[in-house]
Design a protein around this motif. Structure first.
Motif, PDB file in Angstrom:
ATOM      1  N   PHE A 178       1.014  -1.277  -0.016  1.00  7.31           N
ATOM      2  CA  PHE A 178      -0.251   0.536   0.011  1.00  7.31           C
ATOM      3  C   PHE A 178       0.662   1.294   0.049  1.00  7.31           C
ATOM      4  O   PHE A 178       1.944   1.167   0.681  1.00  7.31           O
ATOM      5  N   PHE A 179       0.407   2.739  -0.680  1.00  7.57           N
ATOM      6  CA  PHE A 179       1.145   3.383  -0.685  1.00  7.57           C
ATOM      7  C   PHE A 179       0.535   3.914   0.565  1.00  7.57           C
ATOM      8  O   PHE A 179      -0.597   4.698   0.715  1.00  7.57           O
ATOM      9  N   VAL A 180       1.095   4.656   0.896  1.00  8.70           N
ATOM     10  CA  VAL A 180       1.022   5.706   2.057  1.00  8.70           C
ATOM     11  C   VAL A 180       1.336   6.944   2.017  1.00  8.70           C
ATOM     12  O   VAL A 180       3.063   7.359   1.992  1.00  8.70           O
ATOM     13  N   ALA A 181       0.636   8.563   1.597  1.00  3.48           N
ATOM     14  CA  ALA A 181       1.574   9.474   1.830  1.00  3.48           C
ATOM     15  C   ALA A 181       2.336  10.155   2.511  1.00  3.48           C
ATOM     16  O   ALA A 181       1.273  10.193   4.169  1.00  3.48           O
ATOM     17  N   ARG A 182       3.170  10.990   2.555  1.00  2.00           N
ATOM     18  CA  ARG A 182       4.196  11.619   3.879  1.00  2.00           C
ATOM     19  C   ARG A 182       3.001  12.298   3.919  1.00  2.00           C
ATOM     20  O   ARG A 182       2.745  12.721   5.245  1.00  2.00           O
ATOM     21  N   GLU A 183       2.569  13.315   3.233  1.00  2.00           N
ATOM     22  CA  GLU A 183       1.749  14.569   3.397  1.00  2.00           C
ATOM     23  C   GLU A 183       0.167  14.387   2.919  1.00  2.00           C
ATOM     24  O   GLU A 183      -0.013  15.027   1.542  1.00  2.00           O
ATOM     25  N   PRO A 184      -0.618  13.574   3.269  1.00  8.00           N
ATOM     26  CA  PRO A 184      -1.509  13.150   2.741  1.00  8.00           C
ATOM     27  C   PRO A 184      -3.228  14.539   2.536  1.00  8.00           C
ATOM     28  O   PRO A 184      -3.853  14.022   1.745  1.00  8.00           O
ATOM     29  N   ASN A 185      -2.198  15.400   2.766  1.00  9.23           N
ATOM     30  CA  ASN A 185      -3.176  16.875   3.303  1.00  9.23           C
ATOM     31  C   ASN A 185      -2.807  18.287   2.066  1.00  9.23           C
ATOM     32  O   ASN A 185      -3.201  18.893   1.911  1.00  9.23           O
ATOM     33  N   ALA A 236       0.066  19.818  -2.914  1.00 11.18           N
ATOM     34  CA  ALA A 236       1.179  19.659  -3.732  1.00 11.18           C
ATOM     35  C   ALA A 236       2.347  18.758  -3.824  1.00 11.18           C
ATOM     36  O   ALA A 236       3.554  19.206  -4.758  1.00 11.18           O
ATOM     37  N   ALA A 237       1.849  18.113  -3.007  1.00 12.98           N
ATOM     38  CA  ALA A 237       2.711  17.185  -2.404  1.00 12.98           C
ATOM     39  C   ALA A 237       3.214  16.544  -4.356  1.00 12.98           C
ATOM     40  O   ALA A 237       2.489  16.188  -4.989  1.00 12.98           O
ATOM     41  N   GLU A 238       4.616  15.833  -3.993  1.00 11.76           N
ATOM     42  CA  GLU A 238       4.652  15.170  -5.564  1.00 11.76           C
ATOM     43  C   GLU A 238       4.052  13.702  -5.189  1.00 11.76           C
ATOM     44  O   GLU A 238       3.362  12.834  -4.160  1.00 11.76           O
ATOM     45  N   GLU A 239       3.719  13.163  -6.538  1.00 17.53           N
ATOM     46  CA  GLU A 239       2.923  11.702  -6.503  1.00 17.53           C
ATOM     47  C   GLU A 239       3.418  10.507  -5.771  1.00 17.53           C
ATOM     48  O   GLU A 239       2.911  10.281  -4.935  1.00 17.53           O
ATOM     49  N   ASP A 240       4.947  10.258  -5.438  1.00 20.38           N
ATOM     50  CA  ASP A 240       5.181   9.022  -5.018  1.00 20.38           C
ATOM     51  C   ASP A 240       5.972   9.990  -3.459  1.00 20.38           C
ATOM     52  O   ASP A 240       6.628   9.082  -3.148  1.00 20.38           O
ATOM     53  N   ASP A 241       5.286  10.980  -2.888  1.00 15.51           N
ATOM     54  CA  ASP A 241       6.019  11.367  -1.582  1.00 15.51           C
ATOM     55  C   ASP A 241       5.400  10.968  -0.748  1.00 15.51           C
ATOM     56  O   ASP A 241       5.153  10.869   0.051  1.00 15.51           O
ATOM     57  N   GLY A 242       6.509   9.735  -0.180  1.00 18.53           N
ATOM     58  CA  GLY A 242       5.530   8.928   1.270  1.00 18.53           C
ATOM     59  C   GLY A 242       5.830   7.687   0.785  1.00 18.53           C
ATOM     60  O   GLY A 242       7.482   7.088   0.738  1.00 18.53           O
ATOM     61  N   TYR A 243       4.976   6.685   1.592  1.00 25.00           N
ATOM     62  CA  TYR A 243       5.708   5.252   1.536  1.00 25.00           C
ATOM     63  C   TYR A 243       4.603   4.283   0.719  1.00 25.00           C
ATOM     64  O   TYR A 243       4.184   3.804   1.198  1.00 25.00           O
ATOM     65  N   LEU A 244       5.664   2.721   0.538  1.00 25.89           N
ATOM     66  CA  LEU A 244       4.929   1.973   0.139  1.00 25.89           C
ATOM     67  C   LEU A 244       5.457   0.606   1.780  1.00 25.89           C
ATOM     68  O   LEU A 244       6.321   0.675   2.447  1.00 25.89           O
ATOM     69  N   VAL A 245       4.228   0.293   2.641  1.00 25.62           N
ATOM     70  CA  VAL A 245       3.988   0.012   3.120  1.00 25.62           C
ATOM     71  C   VAL A 245       3.848  -1.996   3.046  1.00 25.62           C
ATOM     72  O   VAL A 245       2.334  -2.231   2.013  1.00 25.62           O
ATOM     73  N   ALA A 246       4.154  -2.790   3.687  1.00 26.67           N
ATOM     74  CA  ALA A 246       4.107  -4.241   3.378  1.00 26.67           C
ATOM     75  C   ALA A 246       4.026  -4.604   4.385  1.00 26.67           C
ATOM     76  O   ALA A 246       5.009  -4.771   5.290  1.00 26.67           O
ATOM     77  N   TYR A 247       3.690  -6.319   4.878  1.00 22.80           N
ATOM     78  CA  TYR A 247       3.629  -7.481   5.559  1.00 22.80           C
ATOM     79  C   TYR A 247       4.668  -8.552   4.893  1.00 22.80           C
ATOM     80  O   TYR A 247       4.241  -8.720   3.248  1.00 22.80           O
TER      81      TYR A 247
END
Length: 111
Positions: free
Chosen positions: A40-47, A50-61
């Motif tokens: 799953f993709f989790v945005a670093r700043e979801p609100n 102006a954030a870049e499309e891939d500015d965040g984290y991928l999480v997985a088990y």
């Protein structure tokens, strides 16, 4: 189906082949004994619009079938190797095929 890693694609780079649009990848473990859940993709700043499309984290088990070790991985979505930022060892196995859902707190409060 066994998910042994994740690949990030930039479809704007493809002409007729998906081989040209791979921009990042990570294999979950050093052998085929590792498998993982749907990332799953989790945005670093979801609100932040102006954030870049891939500015965040991928999480997985992930789970190693040889050692029976399970982990929750947090990967940097901007890194070309999907660098692992954190790996949390889990006390038990998350079942294969596990799916998750992210919802806003305000939506949960409506229940």
């Amino acid at each position: 189906m066994k998910l042994v890693g994740v690949v990030k694609l930039d479809l704007s780079l493809s002409s007729k082949s998906f081989h040209n649009c791979t921009v990042a990848h990570r294999q979950y473990g050093p052998s085929w004994s590792w498998s993982g859940s749907e990332p799953f993709f989790v945005a670093r700043e979801p609100n932040n619009p102006a954030a870049e499309e891939d500015d965040g984290y991928l999480v997985a088990y992930v789970h190693d079938e040889n050692t029976q070790e399970s982990k929750f991985l947090v990967m940097d979505a901007k890194s070309p190797t999907l660098e692992i930022i954190s790996a949390v060892k889990l006390p038990g196995r998350v079942p294969s095929g596990f799916h998750g859902l992210f919802v806003k707190e305000s939506d949960l409060n409506k229940l």
